[in-house]
Design an enzyme around this catalytic site. Structure first.
Site, mmCIF file in Angstrom:
data_model
loop_
_atom_site.group_PDB
_atom_site.id
_atom_site.type_symbol
_atom_site.label_atom_id
_atom_site.label_comp_id
_atom_site.label_asym_id
_atom_site.label_seq_id
_atom_site.Cartn_x
_atom_site.Cartn_y
_atom_site.Cartn_z
ATOM 1 N N TYR A 122 40.854 31.881 38.836
ATOM 2 C CA TYR A 122 41.528 33.178 38.795
ATOM 3 C C TYR A 122 40.980 34.100 39.885
ATOM 4 O O TYR A 122 41.747 34.722 40.641
ATOM 5 C CB TYR A 122 41.325 33.819 37.420
ATOM 6 C CG TYR A 122 41.996 35.153 37.245
ATOM 7 C CD1 TYR A 122 43.361 35.242 37.007
ATOM 8 C CD2 TYR A 122 41.266 36.344 37.303
ATOM 9 C CE1 TYR A 122 43.986 36.467 36.828
ATOM 10 C CE2 TYR A 122 41.872 37.571 37.124
ATOM 11 C CZ TYR A 122 43.240 37.621 36.884
ATOM 12 O OH TYR A 122 43.845 38.839 36.734
ATOM 13 N N ASP B 18 61.706 38.538 35.556
ATOM 14 C CA ASP B 18 60.658 37.897 34.777
ATOM 15 C C ASP B 18 61.105 36.483 34.436
ATOM 16 O O ASP B 18 62.313 36.211 34.337
ATOM 17 C CB ASP B 18 60.373 38.673 33.492
ATOM 18 C CG ASP B 18 59.012 38.341 32.893
ATOM 19 O OD1 ASP B 18 58.065 39.125 33.127
ATOM 20 O OD2 ASP B 18 58.886 37.307 32.218
ATOM 21 N N ILE C 158 51.875 45.627 32.265
ATOM 22 C CA ILE C 158 51.749 46.575 33.370
ATOM 23 C C ILE C 158 53.080 46.717 34.102
ATOM 24 O O ILE C 158 53.459 47.820 34.506
ATOM 25 C CB ILE C 158 50.647 46.112 34.339
ATOM 26 C CG1 ILE C 158 49.272 46.189 33.669
ATOM 27 C CG2 ILE C 158 50.648 46.953 35.615
ATOM 28 C CD1 ILE C 158 48.150 45.547 34.467
ATOM 29 N N ASP D 222 61.784 32.490 37.803
ATOM 30 C CA ASP D 222 60.508 31.802 37.807
ATOM 31 C C ASP D 222 60.017 31.762 39.249
ATOM 32 O O ASP D 222 60.544 31.015 40.075
ATOM 33 C CB ASP D 222 60.683 30.379 37.260
ATOM 34 C CG ASP D 222 59.385 29.571 37.266
ATOM 35 O OD1 ASP D 222 58.355 30.102 37.729
ATOM 36 O OD2 ASP D 222 59.418 28.411 36.823
ATOM 37 N N THR E 216 46.227 44.018 27.835
ATOM 38 C CA THR E 216 47.481 43.277 27.987
ATOM 39 C C THR E 216 47.319 41.916 27.304
ATOM 40 O O THR E 216 46.208 41.520 26.929
ATOM 41 C CB THR E 216 47.819 43.044 29.469
ATOM 42 O OG1 THR E 216 46.882 42.096 30.020
ATOM 43 C CG2 THR E 216 47.781 44.338 30.263
#
Length: 260
Positions: free
Chosen positions: A157, A48, A29, A69, A192
């Protein structure tokens, strides 16, 4: 005389020319969001944990790459100083361990919370500070439908995604007087790497597809428009909100379609 396009104040409503955007989480995304922001004139910094992913997305979007990170608080603080002022911040980075509560290991709990919730707080604090000082900016945090509704195996989550929404609301309340907007995007099921376990199971894939009103999964590119909207002046009075981009997932009650 009819109004010309140059006289129409809405012609450039979604343009981001001159804006500098930091995208944290440059794959999936995030990659599509970067391409969309760049297409509307933004200058991108693509961050990233995986340097190659950051570099690939930055090259596609004509921007800069940053290996970062976000679970490393010191690294985030350094990046805030090195990257400098940004007008738009988009945070997509997340992870998931799908297990029943009774089977969850504490290490797994810590890993999911560290990235999905603690890092969200760290990034909001580090980059939000500069936006508040300058008196402008738009912050966009990716949550999930799991911040609203749950299923077995999604405890940690879901808790982190609900927590991210509450962080967004609080940041909106605290940063708003300085002119900084903070919003969340809550996707439904998107194809994804994070959902590879589900999409590999035909029955599971089909069940998720038929849960939403549109009867299908989303492509990562279908989240990009929401990012551009919240980043732009089109959303100048939108803050503290969670934009559901879920194909009607949270609008539909249950998985049975009764006869009508």
């Amino acid at each position: 005389m009819s109004e010309t396009m140059t006289d129409n104040p809405y012609g450039d409503l979604f343009r981001l020319d001159g804006k500098r955007a930091l995208l944290v989480g440059a794959g999936g995304i995030g990659r599509e969001a970067a391409l969309a922001l760049a297409a509307h004139g933004a200058r991108l910094v693509c961050a990233d944990k995986d340097a190659a992913t950051a570099e690939e997305t930055a090259a596609s979007a004509g921007g800069e790459a940053l290996a970062l990170d976000v679970t490393d608080r010191a690294a985030v603080q350094r990046a805030a100083g090195e990257v400098g002022p940004v007008d738009v911040l988009v945070l997509t980075a997340a992870t998931n361990v799908r297990k029943p509560i009774l089977d969850y290991a504490h290490e797994e709990f810590d890993r999911v919370v560290s990235l999905n919730l603690a890092a969200t707080f760290t990034v909001l604090q580090a980059f939000g500070r500069g936006m508040v000082e300058r008196g402008a900016g738009s912050i966009i945090v990716f949550s999930s439908v799991r911040g609203q509704v749950v299923e077995p195996g999604q405890s940690v989550y879901a808790a982190t995604k609900a927590g991210a929404i509450q962080l967004v609301k609080t940041a909106a309340a605290e940063f708003g007087p300085a002119g900084v907007r903070v919003n969340a995007i809550a996707p439904g099921v998107v194809e994804t790497p994070l959902t590879a376990q589900i999409s590999a199971d035909p029955d599971w894939y089909r069940a998720y597809a038929t849960k939403g009103a549109l009867g299908r999964w989303a492509k990562p590119s279908e989240l990009a428009g929401a990012v551009v909207f919240l980043a732009s002046e089109a959303a100048s009075y939108v803050t503290g909100s969670t934009l559901m981009v879920d194909g009607g997932w949270t609008a539909v009650d249950g998985r049975f379609t009764p006869p009508t």
